[in-house]
Design a protein around this motif. Sequence first.
Motif, mmCIF file in Angstrom:
data_model
loop_
_atom_site.group_PDB
_atom_site.id
_atom_site.type_symbol
_atom_site.label_atom_id
_atom_site.label_comp_id
_atom_site.label_asym_id
_atom_site.label_seq_id
_atom_site.Cartn_x
_atom_site.Cartn_y
_atom_site.Cartn_z
ATOM 1 N N ALA A 261 0.821 -1.212 0.000
ATOM 2 C CA ALA A 261 0.000 0.000 0.000
ATOM 3 C C ALA A 261 0.855 1.262 0.000
ATOM 4 O O ALA A 261 0.591 2.208 -0.764
ATOM 5 N N GLU A 262 1.901 1.308 0.831
ATOM 6 C CA GLU A 262 2.734 2.504 0.906
ATOM 7 C C GLU A 262 3.431 2.769 -0.426
ATOM 8 O O GLU A 262 3.465 3.905 -0.905
ATOM 9 N N ILE A 284 -2.245 0.551 11.624
ATOM 10 C CA ILE A 284 -1.443 1.406 10.753
ATOM 11 C C ILE A 284 -0.536 0.542 9.886
ATOM 12 O O ILE A 284 0.117 -0.384 10.384
ATOM 13 N N SER A 285 -0.520 0.833 8.601
ATOM 14 C CA SER A 285 0.356 0.106 7.673
ATOM 15 C C SER A 285 1.765 0.670 7.795
ATOM 16 O O SER A 285 2.015 1.827 7.471
ATOM 17 N N GLY A 286 2.711 -0.130 8.321
ATOM 18 C CA GLY A 286 4.057 0.381 8.561
ATOM 19 C C GLY A 286 5.133 -0.675 8.347
ATOM 20 O O GLY A 286 4.920 -1.669 7.643
ATOM 21 N N LYS A 287 6.281 -0.461 8.984
ATOM 22 C CA LYS A 287 7.415 -1.385 8.854
ATOM 23 C C LYS A 287 8.019 -1.651 10.227
ATOM 24 O O LYS A 287 7.934 -0.826 11.132
ATOM 25 N N ASP A 288 8.661 -2.834 10.342
ATOM 26 C CA ASP A 288 9.344 -3.146 11.585
ATOM 27 C C ASP A 288 10.777 -2.618 11.544
ATOM 28 O O ASP A 288 11.172 -1.918 10.607
ATOM 29 N N ASN A 292 10.793 -4.534 7.179
ATOM 30 C CA ASN A 292 9.754 -5.398 6.613
ATOM 31 C C ASN A 292 8.365 -4.874 6.982
ATOM 32 O O ASN A 292 8.185 -4.204 8.000
ATOM 33 N N PHE A 293 7.389 -5.227 6.149
ATOM 34 C CA PHE A 293 6.022 -4.774 6.392
ATOM 35 C C PHE A 293 5.518 -5.287 7.743
ATOM 36 O O PHE A 293 5.753 -6.434 8.124
ATOM 37 N N ALA A 294 4.837 -4.416 8.461
ATOM 38 C CA ALA A 294 4.227 -4.786 9.742
ATOM 39 C C ALA A 294 2.976 -3.948 9.961
ATOM 40 O O ALA A 294 2.849 -2.839 9.421
ATOM 41 N N VAL A 295 2.059 -4.486 10.711
ATOM 42 C CA VAL A 295 0.856 -3.736 11.098
ATOM 43 C C VAL A 295 1.097 -3.169 12.492
ATOM 44 O O VAL A 295 1.262 -3.915 13.457
#
Length: 407
Positions: A261-262, A284-288, A292-295
């Motif tokens: 999405a980002e 929130i759509s983010g990263k760790d 890597n992708f993380a919620v």
Amino acid sequence: MVFYALKRKAAPGVDGVTWEEYESGLEGRLVDLHSRVHRGAYRAQPSRRVFIPKPDGRQRPLGVAALEDKIVQHAVVAILNQIYEEDFRGFSYGFRPGRSQHQALDALYVAITRKKVSFVLDADIRGFFDNLDRGWLLKFLQHRVADPRMLRLIQKWLEAGVMEEGEWKDTEMGTPQGSVTSPLLANIYLHYVFDLWVDAWRKKCAHGDVAVVRYADDNVVGFQYRAEADRFLTEFRERLGKFGLELHPDKTRRIEFGRFAERDRKQKGEGKPETFDFLGFTHISGKDRNGNFAVKRHTIGKRMRGKLAELKQQLRQRMHEPVADTGKWLKSVVQGYFNYHAVPGNTDTLRVFRWRVTRLWRQVLIRRGQRGYLNWARMRRLDERWIPIPRVLHPYPRVRFDASHPR
């Protein structure tokens, strides 16, 4: 025994009978109640309607049942649970034995991070408990419940009405929130209206991944493809309309959300992905830390402000109590708040909550003091003694999910 499973300090219903009063002569009372139920002489009493404030400032109506009604309802729910637990789908988490809100949150996190989810439908059914169609509900019940006495009992509770400010009111639609039976009846209704339908839809109509998590009337559906998300939303509206329900136009959204999405929104110049709320957390759509992708999940801001406003009012009411008594109470309240919200990644939000609680307490202590001033050194000592430090109290979602869903 069902009676001892009831809350002893619960508010009485329209009959005014408390738990302690009913316990006096309990055996005889229960024998008489059992006899009335089997003879058909049992009469359901109206629920006493009370209102509790919602985080958005509105009032939520609750129905407080009479104590005998609670006893019979608990017994009926225990029987119905044995029937319907065999039928309910795995993605349904609300008000089921052995299932919790955090399990639903874990399942949602795992679904979004492991499946090919690029779009999320955050769907809100408008006034579900108030608009549930009783005719359809009884038809659904008749599909699995053969005992006419059981069906008559449920019908009696649905038709008992409510007492509000001493006046009886008929309720032709819905089921009272707060009653023992309401959560299970809601699950049965949505099992037929939503669960069976969405399960068939994703198998027959979808070409991409479709992830579903439902907690009572709050549900989130993830999609791989935008076109399928939009088609589902249209058909979902039509499906609900057949059963007297509708989606809330302002609270139902299809958003871009997921591992791509980002990137996709950045390419289109649309900024960061939108967020959605579910079971007390903003997702929130983010990263760790590794990129890597993380919620990410933070306590919903509006909910936290509502809780702080409630604490502010309660602290003022306790203004002249001994400091230690207020400290013990605050410790219990704040720890209870942390027990639910202390998920990985949310500790910064909880530190803000803790700091604001400390400020509110200091303001109250200053107002009650003669000198009108409480230095921060003393306040810090009170803070450190009584107000818990936020720590992560829940495992990572995938860890707990995998432990409860061994492959």
